[in-house]
Design a protein around this motif. Sequence first.
Motif, mmCIF file in Angstrom:
data_model
loop_
_atom_site.group_PDB
_atom_site.id
_atom_site.type_symbol
_atom_site.label_atom_id
_atom_site.label_comp_id
_atom_site.label_asym_id
_atom_site.label_seq_id
_atom_site.Cartn_x
_atom_site.Cartn_y
_atom_site.Cartn_z
ATOM 1 N N ALA A 21 0.830 -1.041 0.054
ATOM 2 C CA ALA A 21 0.017 -0.039 -0.004
ATOM 3 C C ALA A 21 0.968 1.346 0.116
ATOM 4 O O ALA A 21 0.724 2.238 -0.772
ATOM 5 C CB ALA A 21 -0.688 -0.013 1.260
ATOM 6 N N ILE A 22 1.806 1.275 0.761
ATOM 7 C CA ILE A 22 2.793 2.333 1.027
ATOM 8 C C ILE A 22 3.432 2.754 -0.596
ATOM 9 O O ILE A 22 3.663 3.647 -1.021
ATOM 10 C CB ILE A 22 3.849 2.149 2.095
ATOM 11 N N MET A 23 3.785 1.574 -1.230
ATOM 12 C CA MET A 23 4.645 1.678 -2.583
ATOM 13 C C MET A 23 3.396 2.134 -3.647
ATOM 14 O O MET A 23 3.876 2.987 -4.376
ATOM 15 C CB MET A 23 4.880 0.225 -2.822
ATOM 16 N N GLY A 24 2.424 1.734 -3.441
ATOM 17 C CA GLY A 24 1.413 2.226 -4.427
ATOM 18 C C GLY A 24 0.899 3.724 -4.199
ATOM 19 O O GLY A 24 0.757 4.361 -5.223
ATOM 20 N N VAL A 25 0.719 4.082 -2.775
ATOM 21 C CA VAL A 25 0.377 5.266 -2.592
ATOM 22 C C VAL A 25 1.591 6.373 -3.083
ATOM 23 O O VAL A 25 1.202 7.388 -3.688
ATOM 24 C CB VAL A 25 -0.171 5.695 -1.110
ATOM 25 N N GLY A 27 4.154 5.783 -5.138
ATOM 26 C CA GLY A 27 4.084 5.829 -6.610
ATOM 27 C C GLY A 27 3.122 6.670 -7.142
ATOM 28 O O GLY A 27 3.385 7.373 -8.080
ATOM 29 N N TRP A 28 1.934 6.849 -6.517
ATOM 30 C CA TRP A 28 0.927 7.693 -7.177
ATOM 31 C C TRP A 28 1.360 9.147 -7.046
ATOM 32 O O TRP A 28 1.169 9.973 -7.768
ATOM 33 C CB TRP A 28 -0.506 7.459 -6.573
ATOM 34 N N ALA A 29 1.804 9.344 -5.740
ATOM 35 C CA ALA A 29 2.190 10.660 -5.478
ATOM 36 C C ALA A 29 3.363 11.128 -6.358
ATOM 37 O O ALA A 29 3.552 12.240 -6.534
ATOM 38 C CB ALA A 29 2.656 10.778 -3.912
ATOM 39 N N VAL A 30 4.395 10.284 -6.707
ATOM 40 C CA VAL A 30 5.198 10.655 -7.556
ATOM 41 C C VAL A 30 4.807 11.028 -9.040
ATOM 42 O O VAL A 30 5.303 11.824 -9.575
ATOM 43 C CB VAL A 30 6.339 9.631 -7.551
ATOM 44 N N TRP A 31 4.063 10.034 -9.200
ATOM 45 C CA TRP A 31 3.205 10.318 -10.582
ATOM 46 C C TRP A 31 2.457 11.640 -10.764
ATOM 47 O O TRP A 31 2.685 12.402 -11.749
ATOM 48 C CB TRP A 31 2.407 9.039 -11.016
ATOM 49 N N THR A 32 1.646 11.908 -9.753
ATOM 50 C CA THR A 32 0.848 13.113 -9.840
ATOM 51 C C THR A 32 1.638 14.257 -9.399
ATOM 52 O O THR A 32 1.105 15.534 -9.438
ATOM 53 C CB THR A 32 -0.452 12.796 -9.017
ATOM 54 N N ALA A 41 8.454 11.421 -1.732
ATOM 55 C CA ALA A 41 7.645 10.570 -2.439
ATOM 56 C C ALA A 41 8.665 9.365 -3.085
ATOM 57 O O ALA A 41 8.269 8.277 -2.950
ATOM 58 C CB ALA A 41 6.760 11.041 -3.378
ATOM 59 N N VAL A 42 9.523 9.804 -3.637
ATOM 60 C CA VAL A 42 10.534 8.752 -4.314
ATOM 61 C C VAL A 42 11.036 8.050 -3.406
ATOM 62 O O VAL A 42 11.139 6.754 -3.449
ATOM 63 C CB VAL A 42 11.339 9.645 -5.210
ATOM 64 N N PHE A 43 11.602 8.540 -2.410
ATOM 65 C CA PHE A 43 12.206 7.888 -1.323
ATOM 66 C C PHE A 43 11.238 6.702 -0.648
ATOM 67 O O PHE A 43 11.813 5.394 -0.444
ATOM 68 C CB PHE A 43 12.700 8.818 -0.001
ATOM 69 N N LEU A 44 9.898 7.210 -0.380
ATOM 70 C CA LEU A 44 9.114 6.027 0.119
ATOM 71 C C LEU A 44 8.791 5.034 -0.803
ATOM 72 O O LEU A 44 8.553 3.907 -0.361
ATOM 73 C CB LEU A 44 7.620 6.728 0.610
ATOM 74 N N PHE A 45 8.593 5.374 -2.138
ATOM 75 C CA PHE A 45 8.362 4.699 -3.157
ATOM 76 C C PHE A 45 9.573 3.523 -3.401
ATOM 77 O O PHE A 45 9.215 2.115 -3.369
ATOM 78 C CB PHE A 45 8.093 5.130 -4.498
ATOM 79 N N VAL A 46 10.696 3.825 -3.442
ATOM 80 C CA VAL A 46 11.851 3.054 -3.649
ATOM 81 C C VAL A 46 11.999 2.197 -2.345
ATOM 82 O O VAL A 46 12.271 0.873 -2.663
ATOM 83 C CB VAL A 46 13.178 3.907 -4.024
ATOM 84 N N VAL A 47 12.094 2.769 -1.108
ATOM 85 C CA VAL A 47 12.310 1.831 -0.153
ATOM 86 C C VAL A 47 11.077 0.938 0.218
ATOM 87 O O VAL A 47 11.583 -0.386 0.483
ATOM 88 C CB VAL A 47 12.282 2.709 1.128
ATOM 89 N N SER A 48 9.991 1.083 0.159
ATOM 90 C CA SER A 48 8.842 0.045 0.025
ATOM 91 C C SER A 48 8.996 -0.950 -0.939
ATOM 92 O O SER A 48 8.675 -2.065 -0.858
ATOM 93 C CB SER A 48 7.718 0.944 0.338
ATOM 94 N N GLY A 49 9.313 -0.201 -2.184
ATOM 95 C CA GLY A 49 9.389 -1.344 -3.326
ATOM 96 C C GLY A 49 10.518 -2.208 -3.146
ATOM 97 O O GLY A 49 10.537 -3.411 -3.582
ATOM 98 N N TRP A 50 11.497 -1.802 -2.610
ATOM 99 C CA TRP A 50 12.850 -2.646 -2.427
ATOM 100 C C TRP A 50 12.289 -3.503 -1.380
ATOM 101 O O TRP A 50 12.799 -4.807 -1.468
ATOM 102 C CB TRP A 50 14.047 -1.689 -2.014
#
Length: 263
Positions: A21-25, A27-32, A41-50
């Motif tokens: 969920a963190i990765m999805g949210v 990622g949406w924040a980075v996109w929009t 937002a990139v930090f959260l997306f990459v760390v959660s995705g990793w």
Amino acid sequence: MSSTATRSDRGVSPVFLALVAIMGVSGWAVWTGFSASTGFAVFLFVVSGWIVSLCLHEYAHARTALHGGDITVGAKGYLTLNPLKYTHALLSIVLPVLFVIMGGIGLPGGAVFIERGRVAGRWKHSLISAAGPLTNVVFAVVLMLPFLLPGLGAGMPLPFLAAIAFLALLQVTAAILNLLPVPGLDGYGIVEPWLSYNVRRQVEPVAPFGLLIVFGCLWIPEVNAAFFGLVDAVMGLFGVEPYLPAFGLDWFRFWDGEPQVAG
């Protein structure tokens, strides 16, 4: 009673679902561009995705071991994708995340504990070890599809493309490093069943230090240059330009300020 226990052993953990969920949210924040700080937002997306990829990596080991004969992996919680159930959560999750923050490199973590005595056949042992790195390979390919298929990546904002490029780089580095035949890494686990007993006994004391040896070698400039040259070549096959993961790393390190991107 036993069927309920089995479902509990194999049900997806709320911890993993929270990470997704963190990765999805994020990622949406980075996109929009919804977040006040694109870098955060990139930090959260990459760390959660990793961390999600690390969970899938360990799950692949455990699932393959289950089919290979080790029926104890379910009771240990390895099939729930819960990172807190790993034998060495520090090695499997915390250290790999720290390595990403420190050096922007996806070093492999510690493995789940497999009762190898329950697994019969050298091929099964090799497949158990190979399953983890192959998960990183699949994850990397999925992330790089927007670059391989221009129509898929068309219209994606630069920060999002940079973020998935950086996350893909982590997957590629983890796959390559983990496939090295170094004691303690999965690459050695793949070849170990085919080695003689004497060779295995001689190499065994090195296993606890294998990851540190790899990390130390990457500090040698020539080794580092050759390694990242290979990483760039692999990602280049999928059309990922080297500047994209570099931008992703710059955004990831939001504490250094937002990167300056020429329009």
